[in-house]
Scaffold this motif. Structure first.
Motif, mmCIF file in Angstrom:
data_model
loop_
_atom_site.group_PDB
_atom_site.id
_atom_site.type_symbol
_atom_site.label_atom_id
_atom_site.label_comp_id
_atom_site.label_asym_id
_atom_site.label_seq_id
_atom_site.Cartn_x
_atom_site.Cartn_y
_atom_site.Cartn_z
ATOM 1 N N UNK A 328 30.604 -45.515 113.926
ATOM 2 C CA UNK A 328 29.621 -45.280 112.878
ATOM 3 C C UNK A 328 28.368 -46.063 113.212
ATOM 4 N N UNK A 329 27.352 -45.343 113.692
ATOM 5 C CA UNK A 329 26.093 -46.009 114.046
ATOM 6 C C UNK A 329 25.359 -46.543 112.832
ATOM 7 N N UNK A 332 27.000 -49.883 112.474
ATOM 8 C CA UNK A 332 27.392 -50.501 113.747
ATOM 9 C C UNK A 332 28.854 -50.950 113.711
ATOM 10 N N UNK A 333 29.753 -50.023 113.401
ATOM 11 C CA UNK A 333 31.176 -50.344 113.362
ATOM 12 C C UNK A 333 31.964 -49.274 114.099
ATOM 13 N N UNK A 334 33.171 -49.642 114.510
ATOM 14 C CA UNK A 334 34.091 -48.702 115.142
ATOM 15 C C UNK A 334 35.390 -48.730 114.351
ATOM 16 N N UNK A 335 36.112 -47.623 114.357
ATOM 17 C CA UNK A 335 37.382 -47.555 113.642
ATOM 18 C C UNK A 335 38.537 -47.739 114.618
ATOM 19 N N UNK A 336 39.299 -48.802 114.393
ATOM 20 C CA UNK A 336 40.552 -49.011 115.109
ATOM 21 C C UNK A 336 41.669 -48.390 114.279
ATOM 22 N N UNK A 413 38.252 -50.910 110.069
ATOM 23 C CA UNK A 413 36.939 -50.843 110.700
ATOM 24 C C UNK A 413 36.608 -52.203 111.307
ATOM 25 N N UNK A 414 35.911 -52.164 112.438
ATOM 26 C CA UNK A 414 35.663 -53.359 113.257
ATOM 27 C C UNK A 414 34.158 -53.465 113.452
ATOM 28 N N UNK A 415 33.565 -54.578 113.036
ATOM 29 C CA UNK A 415 32.114 -54.715 113.079
ATOM 30 C C UNK A 415 31.706 -56.076 113.659
ATOM 31 N N UNK A 426 27.135 -50.444 118.689
ATOM 32 C CA UNK A 426 28.133 -49.394 118.906
ATOM 33 C C UNK A 426 27.813 -48.568 120.150
ATOM 34 N N UNK A 427 26.560 -48.130 120.355
ATOM 35 C CA UNK A 427 26.283 -47.398 121.601
ATOM 36 C C UNK A 427 26.565 -48.232 122.860
ATOM 37 N N UNK A 428 26.282 -49.549 122.794
ATOM 38 C CA UNK A 428 26.609 -50.412 123.929
ATOM 39 C C UNK A 428 28.110 -50.416 124.195
ATOM 40 N N UNK A 429 28.902 -50.522 123.127
ATOM 41 C CA UNK A 429 30.356 -50.562 123.273
ATOM 42 C C UNK A 429 30.863 -49.269 123.909
ATOM 43 N N UNK A 430 30.389 -48.138 123.407
ATOM 44 C CA UNK A 430 30.838 -46.855 123.948
ATOM 45 C C UNK A 430 30.420 -46.721 125.416
#
Length: 476
Positions: A328-329, A332-336, A413-415, A426-430
């Protein structure tokens, strides 16, 4: 399962007469303070209590610490000392920390009391430039016990080396092979042994299943079933037959762990359990992790090793294995998320719903279970995973958010993310995950274990995956 072994740290202090600061008194105070840190940080300490002033003393001290079985030698430059004193300690090939102390306030005499940092500088340079046969890392320390720069650096080293020494000679049982199609999780056991000292034990799926089915001790089955639902768990009572099957499997797995000396298992959790036994084993994975037998899904040996390392770094905390399923941009979080293999111990205050696994539920057929539907509790958490060749390590840390809605399963969710200690969008992580080719599993433990994970990589000669900054064009 073997019991975790404490890290063994050997301590010695090198000195020279011309520097007239209270090197003897300081060293005595320091080793006594370090003894207290040993209790709080959980390591064993052996001290060479007499100061080292000559080569024979240096030789004897190194030999004594080696014979004791030190995993790490902390050599204090209690004052400047002869350069050659470092060589017998280097020759042991035991991991080294070089320690300089503060000089203290100038005296009326005005002379430099200890010249300790110069001694550290000399020894470090000798090992890195002159002794070309010495190819091990060296960690520096500065200050006195009780000072943040010393205490925190030591705490990280203890966490990292606690994982390193316990991974050595650990055993990971591979049950049923790697899940179909996940060829990127196949490992060469020689790489596992060479890089972290662990070994893979191949266990036959059919043999374990038959053992589970043949168990006749109903009391043991009932007691094991009660263990599944003891911790803040809502249980769908329609699934009692499936719970009995999982209880049988847990007993069989624990027997295998005892018989083969396993510290972890990597389980090919689908599709054969569904087709051959009519059960999904997600809740079993969570329960095994609750008991301290590390369990990774889908026959993933690299993740089992990563979970085991996190378990050791955190002195035995419960760990889990997640997928990263969406981003989720906007915040700035990702779902684990994963189907439901997480221990109820890691659930937030709403607890766990232990129920059928929707993924396998079909019309006109009995429900298939069981899985743990839970939201991860909030807090700092660290993801750390080995690549299948064990040459690289992903370290990702951040905070779990349990308020944002998500999907049925084990999830959070991980932020506030960092990749290898660098803040990352988030774009950096991806970008980092895709360009590195890192696999789709993410071992997770609570706490800020990033420094210890990075240091563990350093001691093992494994390269942390570096953050890659997002671009909207392809980079090869």
């Amino acid at each position: 399962m073997k019991n975790m072994r404490k890290l063994r740290i050997g301590l010695a202090g090198v000195m020279t007469t011309p520097f007239r600061g209270d090197k003897e008194g300081n060293f005595q105070e320091d080793w006594q303070a370090l003894s207290k840190l040993a209790n709080s940080l959980g390591f064993e300490l052996k001290t060479i209590k007499e100061g080292i002033y000559n080569q024979d003393q240096a030789n004897n001290a190194a030999r004594e610490l080696q014979n004791w079985g030190a995993d790490f030698i902390l050599l204090q430059n209690s004052s400047f000392a002869a350069g050659q004193f470092i060589y017998p300690f280097a020759d042991t090939k035991i991991r080294l920390g070089l320690w300089a102390v503060t000089e203290g306030k100038p005296t009326s005499e005005g002379g430099l009391p200890l010249n300790s940092f110069t001694g550290l500088n000399l020894y470090n340079s000798l090992l890195k430039t002159f002794r070309t046969d010495y190819n091990l890392p060296v960690k520096w320390f500065f200050g006195r016990p009780g000072q943040p720069l010393f205490d925190q650096r030591l705490r990280v080293t203890v966490q990292a080396l606690h994982a390193v020494i316990n991974l050595q000679n650990s055993r990971i049982g591979l049950i049923g092979g790697v899940a179909s199609g996940f060829d990127n999780l196949i490992v060469d056991p020689r790489n596992l042994k060479r890089k972290i000292g662990a070994e893979v034990i191949i266990l036959d799926f059919d043999t374990l299943l038959k053992e589970a089915q043949a168990i006749k001790d109903q009391t043991a089955i009932q007691t094991t079933a009660e263990g599944f639902i003891r911790v803040n768990t809502q249980f769908d009572k329609r699934m009692v037959p499936q719970l009995e099957k999982l209880s049988r499997l847990e007993i069989a797995y624990q027997h295998a762990a005892d018989n083969f000396g396993l510290d972890a298992v990597a389980v090919s959790c689908w599709p054969r359990y569904q087709s051959d036994y009519g059960v999904a084993v997600c809740s079993l994975m969570g329960q095994l992790n609750s008991t301290g037998l590390i369990a990774a899904c889908e026959g993933d040996v690299p993740s089992a090793a990563g979970m085991l390392a996190l378990h050791y770094m955190s002195s035995g905390d419960v760990v889990t294995l997640m997928d990263l399923v969406t981003v989720d941009e906007n915040d700035d979080s990702v779902l684990l998320w994963h189907c439901g293999p997480t221990s109820p111990i890691l659930a937030d205050n709403k607890g766990t719903r232990m129920q059928s696994l929707w993924l396998f539920d079909q019309d006109q057929k009995p429900p298939t279970g069981l899985h743990n539907d839970l939201v991860l509790k909030p807090g700092e958490a660290t993801v750390m995973g080995f690549t299948p060749d064990f040459e690289q390590l992903l370290v990702l840390d951040g905070e779990i958010d349990n308020q944002k809605p998500s999907y049925v399963g084990s999830r959070g969710w991980y932020r506030n993310l960092r990749v290898g200690a660098e803040p990352a969008s988030v774009p950096d992580v991806v970008q980092t995950l895709m360009n590195s080719g890192y696999q789709h599993h993410y071992p997770l433990a609570y706490g800020n274990l990033m420094p210890a994970a990075m240091e563990m990589a350093g001691w093992l000669g494994i390269k942390p995956i570096k953050k890659q900054t997002y671009t909207d064009y392809l980079i090869q």
